[in-house]
Design an enzyme around this catalytic site. Sequence first.
Site, mmCIF file in Angstrom:
data_model
loop_
_atom_site.group_PDB
_atom_site.id
_atom_site.type_symbol
_atom_site.label_atom_id
_atom_site.label_comp_id
_atom_site.label_asym_id
_atom_site.label_seq_id
_atom_site.Cartn_x
_atom_site.Cartn_y
_atom_site.Cartn_z
ATOM 1 N N GLU A 204 58.617 70.364 62.963
ATOM 2 C CA GLU A 204 59.169 70.271 61.580
ATOM 3 C C GLU A 204 58.509 71.485 60.812
ATOM 4 O O GLU A 204 58.479 71.561 59.625
ATOM 5 C CB GLU A 204 58.586 68.907 60.899
ATOM 6 C CG GLU A 204 59.613 67.970 61.452
ATOM 7 C CD GLU A 204 59.357 66.513 60.766
ATOM 8 O OE1 GLU A 204 58.357 66.563 59.750
ATOM 9 O OE2 GLU A 204 59.633 65.431 61.138
ATOM 10 N N ASP A 241 51.859 60.685 57.447
ATOM 11 C CA ASP A 241 52.848 59.764 57.920
ATOM 12 C C ASP A 241 52.288 59.525 59.142
ATOM 13 O O ASP A 241 51.989 60.626 60.388
ATOM 14 C CB ASP A 241 54.236 60.653 58.421
ATOM 15 C CG ASP A 241 55.106 59.842 59.288
ATOM 16 O OD1 ASP A 241 54.648 58.401 59.532
ATOM 17 O OD2 ASP A 241 56.050 60.034 59.694
ATOM 18 N N GLU A 283 52.422 56.735 55.001
ATOM 19 C CA GLU A 283 53.750 56.236 55.641
ATOM 20 C C GLU A 283 53.521 55.510 56.957
ATOM 21 O O GLU A 283 52.534 56.298 58.017
ATOM 22 C CB GLU A 283 54.674 57.361 55.879
ATOM 23 C CG GLU A 283 55.964 57.039 56.625
ATOM 24 C CD GLU A 283 56.856 58.372 56.689
ATOM 25 O OE1 GLU A 283 57.655 58.236 57.552
ATOM 26 O OE2 GLU A 283 56.739 59.176 55.996
ATOM 27 N N LYS A 335 66.272 57.487 55.119
ATOM 28 C CA LYS A 335 66.786 58.352 56.036
ATOM 29 C C LYS A 335 68.135 57.902 56.075
ATOM 30 O O LYS A 335 68.349 56.763 56.545
ATOM 31 C CB LYS A 335 65.887 58.339 57.255
ATOM 32 C CG LYS A 335 64.566 58.880 57.280
ATOM 33 C CD LYS A 335 63.885 58.676 58.504
ATOM 34 C CE LYS A 335 62.437 59.237 58.706
ATOM 35 N NZ LYS A 335 61.841 59.191 59.877
ATOM 36 N N SER A 365 63.334 65.017 62.320
ATOM 37 C CA SER A 365 62.549 66.047 62.992
ATOM 38 C C SER A 365 63.787 67.114 63.826
ATOM 39 O O SER A 365 63.459 68.092 63.941
ATOM 40 C CB SER A 365 61.730 65.486 64.131
ATOM 41 O OG SER A 365 62.318 64.495 64.836
ATOM 42 N N LYS A 386 60.493 64.551 51.699
ATOM 43 C CA LYS A 386 59.988 65.387 52.759
ATOM 44 C C LYS A 386 61.045 66.074 53.538
ATOM 45 O O LYS A 386 61.863 65.344 54.124
ATOM 46 C CB LYS A 386 58.725 64.454 53.492
ATOM 47 C CG LYS A 386 59.402 63.251 54.310
ATOM 48 C CD LYS A 386 58.295 62.851 55.125
ATOM 49 C CE LYS A 386 58.852 61.972 56.178
ATOM 50 N NZ LYS A 386 57.805 61.720 57.245
#
EC number: 4.2.1.11
Length: 429
Positions: A204, A241, A283, A335, A365, A386
């Site tokens: 990422e 996370d 997270e 997501k 990712s 994010k």
Amino acid sequence: MPIIEQVGAREILDSRGNPTVEVEVGLLDGTVARAAVPSGASTGEHEAVELRDGGSRYLGKGVEKAVEAVLDEIAPAVIGLGADEQRLVDQALLDLDGTPDKSRLGANAILGVSLAVAKAAAQSAELPLFRYLGGPNAHILPVPMMNIINGGAHADTGVDVQEFMIAPIGAPSFKEALRWGAEVYHSLKSVLKKQGLSTGLGDEGGFAPDLPGTKAALDLIGTAIEGAGLKIGSDVALALDVAATEFYTDGTGYAFEKETRTAEQMAQFYEQLIGAYPLVSIEDPLSEDDWDGWVALTSAIGDRVQLVGDDLFVTNPERLEDGIERGAGNALLVKVNQIGTLTETLDAVSLAHHAGYKTMMSHRSGETEDTTIADLAVAVGSGQIKTGAPARSERVAKYNQLLRIEEELGDAARYAGDLAFPRFGVESK
């Protein structure tokens, strides 16, 4: 009415060099829109199913079956429908698939069509996507939660926590927040070089140094923030996370930082962290099915830090409702490919907001240059997004789209800043 006339699909590559699905939808009025589907590395057990081909081609990760599903089954089912009838279109997709986890046609096939239809409808209406989906009140720019140190499944290092993020909560605008984040990112690179640590990048865009543990990574980031001339806490807060499912074994516990720990011991560790560092968000601190642990953790520290359910909720309204009733977590990671349609995503966000849960829009990712989630973050007023480090074009594409949206909104634009975390007062520590 903008009628769907054509639906096409193709296999493209994502940011990890793996195939993914891209869908194009054409309307009778000549509008053509395109959407590409992301893919995750650390995926929740309860996510909608991504259809892969198997076999030797692309090491089994080809998506020709999903492309065929779009062309052979989905296209005939949605051609003739109105692109501005999103809920009707998505219901047609769900009915056609007929499984609870979208395993027949594949969530990657279904989502590509769902998003492309929404984008086509917005273009046909001559509206930006954020305005089409969010209405006249969509004006909040989210805090960019930038993943600047990658660990876990996103990097080949010994760091167990998957993402170490910075949150520029003290910035006056998204534009300035992005600048602050980029400057901290470059400052961190200098800090790593000075200490002889790797500046190689993870999936990422964050750096992936081999570090002894969580606190070492947070200390490096703190040094980088100060090196950029900013205050840790009031200007730039921290977030994690943990992706704890990745190192949890049922019956054994959490294999974390060279120890086997219980949920209670993990909770004690997090309590120490939030006492020592200006953490605003954690997270997936526990495993996706450790409901008792989640409830206990939320009771213990949920009034001091945001506890975000990713693998726990998988953007699924049913799992989220269960979590709300139990008192597990206080925020939802969003997501779109976890659930597979835009309608279900919007339903999950609405449920979260009505229950007082915060929402954080998220990439995967394995990403593409598609910028839909940037518009979606503004449309739903999530206040947080994010989408990786301020590096690698598939990450930066989303940030650049948010810059455009802020510019388009002009004086009406408001940056969420520290109000994205209203229950948690963050001061320099």
